[in-house]
Write a protein that holds these residues in place. Structure first.
Motif, PDB file in Angstrom:
ATOM      1  N   UNK A   1       0.852  -0.964   0.015  1.00 13.77           N
ATOM      2  CA  UNK A   1      -0.054   0.104   0.037  1.00 13.77           C
ATOM      3  C   UNK A   1       0.902   1.346   0.022  1.00 13.77           C
ATOM      4  N   UNK A   2       0.190   2.555  -0.328  1.00 14.02           N
ATOM      5  CA  UNK A   2       0.956   3.708  -0.286  1.00 14.02           C
ATOM      6  C   UNK A   2       1.575   4.121   1.044  1.00 14.02           C
ATOM      7  N   UNK A   3       1.381   3.408   2.374  1.00 12.02           N
ATOM      8  CA  UNK A   3       1.904   3.856   3.389  1.00 12.02           C
ATOM      9  C   UNK A   3       3.293   3.230   3.673  1.00 12.02           C
ATOM     10  N   UNK A   4       3.513   2.223   2.661  1.00 15.76           N
ATOM     11  CA  UNK A   4       4.888   1.470   2.766  1.00 15.76           C
ATOM     12  C   UNK A   4       5.657   1.812   1.488  1.00 15.76           C
ATOM     13  N   UNK A   5       5.064   1.970   0.353  1.00 12.91           N
ATOM     14  CA  UNK A   5       5.930   2.149  -0.801  1.00 12.91           C
ATOM     15  C   UNK A   5       5.144   3.567  -1.450  1.00 12.91           C
ATOM     16  N   UNK A   6       6.208   4.389  -1.585  1.00  9.04           N
ATOM     17  CA  UNK A   6       5.729   5.819  -2.375  1.00  9.04           C
ATOM     18  C   UNK A   6       6.374   5.869  -3.702  1.00  9.04           C
ATOM     19  N   UNK A   7       5.321   5.549  -4.756  1.00 11.38           N
ATOM     20  CA  UNK A   7       5.851   5.551  -6.129  1.00 11.38           C
ATOM     21  C   UNK A   7       5.555   6.922  -6.786  1.00 11.38           C
ATOM     22  N   UNK A   8       6.552   7.711  -7.183  1.00 11.41           N
ATOM     23  CA  UNK A   8       6.363   8.960  -7.676  1.00 11.41           C
ATOM     24  C   UNK A   8       6.634   9.112  -9.263  1.00 11.41           C
TER      25      UNK A   8
END
Length: 185
Positions: free
Chosen positions: A51-58
């Motif tokens: 989820x976004x809380x663990x992996x921040x893909x930009x």
């Protein structure tokens, strides 16, 4: 009464067939549970188990790779559609001296065109024709040296399973975390 027995018999047969038809192979739903990772992505943002809380893909543009503040990111993932352009000589120094890993999705040429620009991506792809690995990784260690990773498709029934690649991204995230830990020590 005979009609009810027939219906029950048919339902039992369907149930038994359904139970035998179930695939007993375990699907890989492993999830990265380490520290938060900030990852730049050139191209399409991949679908992942995390989820976004663990992996921040930009999402970033390829042209910005030489200008991004690499300390803001833990890694860069470059999608398949950008590999030919990413093999341009102007990015080679960033790959080899960037201090973070770069991961190339579905590279038929492995990491070769990104560290050696004597041939184009397409020429290397014709020679290497790597169709076993989904992601190839590269971490420059200075003086033209580098460390690599290869993450292959799962083999199912003696064939490559190219349908579920989310677990491959989980493996990549674990490698990125290990690199991040080594950098801070």
């Amino acid at each position: 009464m005979k009609k009810n027995i027939k219906i029950i018999s048919i339902l039992l047969i369907i149930l038994i067939i359904s139970l035998f038809g179930c695939d007993s192979t375990k699907t890989n739903t492993e999830v990265y549970k380490g520290n938060k990772l900030n990852i730049a992505v050139v191209g399409k943002i991949p679908k992942i188990n995390e989820d976004d809380g663990t992996i921040d893909l930009k999402k970033i543009a390829l042209k910005d790779i030489n200008r991004i503040h690499l300390k803001s990111y833990d890694a860069v993932i470059i999608s398949k559609n950008y590999l030919s352009e990413a093999a341009n000589r102007k990015y080679e120094d960033t790959y080899l001296n960037g201090s973070i890993p770069f991961f190339f999705v579905e590279s038929k040429a492995s990491i070769l065109p990104f560290v050696d620009n004597t041939l184009t991506y397409e020429e290397y792809a014709d020679r290497v024709n790597n169709n076993e690995d989904y992601i190839d990784g590269l971490l420059g260690t200075g003086n033209g040296q580098y460390q690599t990773w290869q993450y292959s498709y799962r083999v199912k029934n003696n064939k490559f399973d190219r349908t579920n690649v989310k677990s491959i991204y989980t493996q990549v995230f674990k490698a990125i975390e290990q690199i991040k830990i080594q950098r801070t020590n």
